[in-house]
Design an enzyme around this catalytic site. Structure first.
Site, mmCIF file in Angstrom:
data_model
loop_
_atom_site.group_PDB
_atom_site.id
_atom_site.type_symbol
_atom_site.label_atom_id
_atom_site.label_comp_id
_atom_site.label_asym_id
_atom_site.label_seq_id
_atom_site.Cartn_x
_atom_site.Cartn_y
_atom_site.Cartn_z
ATOM 1 N N ASP A 9 0.845 -1.302 0.010
ATOM 2 C CA ASP A 9 0.018 -0.071 0.000
ATOM 3 C C ASP A 9 0.934 1.303 0.024
ATOM 4 O O ASP A 9 1.610 1.515 0.873
ATOM 5 C CB ASP A 9 -0.954 -0.129 1.262
ATOM 6 C CG ASP A 9 -1.972 0.909 1.070
ATOM 7 O OD1 ASP A 9 -1.807 2.250 0.667
ATOM 8 O OD2 ASP A 9 -3.046 0.756 1.709
ATOM 9 N N VAL A 13 0.613 3.603 6.488
ATOM 10 C CA VAL A 13 -0.384 3.255 7.461
ATOM 11 C C VAL A 13 -1.458 4.605 7.216
ATOM 12 O O VAL A 13 -1.003 5.707 7.082
ATOM 13 C CB VAL A 13 0.392 3.783 8.861
ATOM 14 C CG1 VAL A 13 -0.616 3.937 9.967
ATOM 15 C CG2 VAL A 13 1.459 2.622 9.083
ATOM 16 N N HIS A 14 -2.621 4.073 7.249
ATOM 17 C CA HIS A 14 -3.791 4.988 6.934
ATOM 18 C C HIS A 14 -5.277 4.584 7.474
ATOM 19 O O HIS A 14 -5.152 3.526 7.841
ATOM 20 C CB HIS A 14 -3.960 5.531 5.461
ATOM 21 C CG HIS A 14 -3.992 4.401 4.619
ATOM 22 N ND1 HIS A 14 -5.201 4.060 4.041
ATOM 23 C CD2 HIS A 14 -3.189 3.652 3.898
ATOM 24 C CE1 HIS A 14 -5.223 3.055 3.184
ATOM 25 N NE2 HIS A 14 -3.949 2.729 3.211
ATOM 26 N N GLY A 15 -6.018 5.162 7.229
ATOM 27 C CA GLY A 15 -7.421 4.759 7.839
ATOM 28 C C GLY A 15 -7.986 3.318 7.346
ATOM 29 O O GLY A 15 -8.284 2.605 8.087
ATOM 30 N N VAL A 18 -5.865 0.893 9.373
ATOM 31 C CA VAL A 18 -6.058 0.974 10.968
ATOM 32 C C VAL A 18 -7.619 0.563 11.145
ATOM 33 O O VAL A 18 -7.772 -0.360 12.103
ATOM 34 C CB VAL A 18 -5.765 2.417 11.449
ATOM 35 C CG1 VAL A 18 -6.278 2.529 12.737
ATOM 36 C CG2 VAL A 18 -4.269 2.601 11.136
#
Length: 172
Positions: A9, A13-15, A18
């Site tokens: 990706d 780290v993103h929505g 998470v």
């Protein structure tokens, strides 16, 4: 347990990661395997802020992540490893990481890439890396979120070739 999911990706780290994957897989440790992130204190600080309370975060070089994975560092955890490109996965595999499958979550469009699925655009280097992974027996699935239907990305590599050829583009 250990590394439950290896995800490509380009946002790391993103929505989606998470709120989707961490929750669905009950992940308690995120690993960002990226030479550039490991060298950038600001990026690392931002990722630490994005991780929910109770979830650990490691940022490692690709070589460091491969060594830790081979040493079974996360054996007592439910870990999710994030990389930015298919080439990163090839580097992990060549370094001896025990990779059996890869989740493609987001490789966004930019100049030189051809969109093959929603959220998945590839250039010739990506395709070469994915073909090498598939030839090595690695399962390649595209799936943005856990409840989405997995798609075998290997089936779409020809679509990439056809699109590039129709545009008259040459490999780089």
């Amino acid at each position: 347990m250990g590394v439950e999911l290896l995800r490509i990706d380009d946002r790391l780290v993103h929505g989606q990661v998470v709120e989707g994957w961490v929750r669905a897989l009950h992940i308690n440790h995120l690993i960002v395997a990226s030479d550039s992130v490991e060298a950038d204190e600001t990026q690392k600080a931002l990722y630490f802020l994005a991780v929910p309370h109770g979830v650990g975060l490691s940022t490692l070089t690709l070589a460091g992540a491969a060594e830790a994975w081979k040493a079974n560092r996360w054996k007592d955890e439910r870990a999710l490893m994030l990389v930015s490109t298919p080439q990163d996965v090839v580097a992990l595999l060549h370094a001896g990481s025990p990779i059996t499958s890869v989740n493609l979550g987001g490789l966004h469009y930019r100049t030189g890439r051809v969109q093959v699925l929603k959220g998945i655009s590839l250039d010739d280097q990506d395709v070469r890396a994915l073909k090498m992974l598939a030839a090595s027996g690695v399962l390649l699935e595209a799936r943005p979120l856990p409840l989405d239907e997995p798609v075998d990305i290997a089936l779409y590599l020809q679509r990439w070739q056809d699109e590039r050829d129709s545009l008259g583009e040459q490999p780089r």
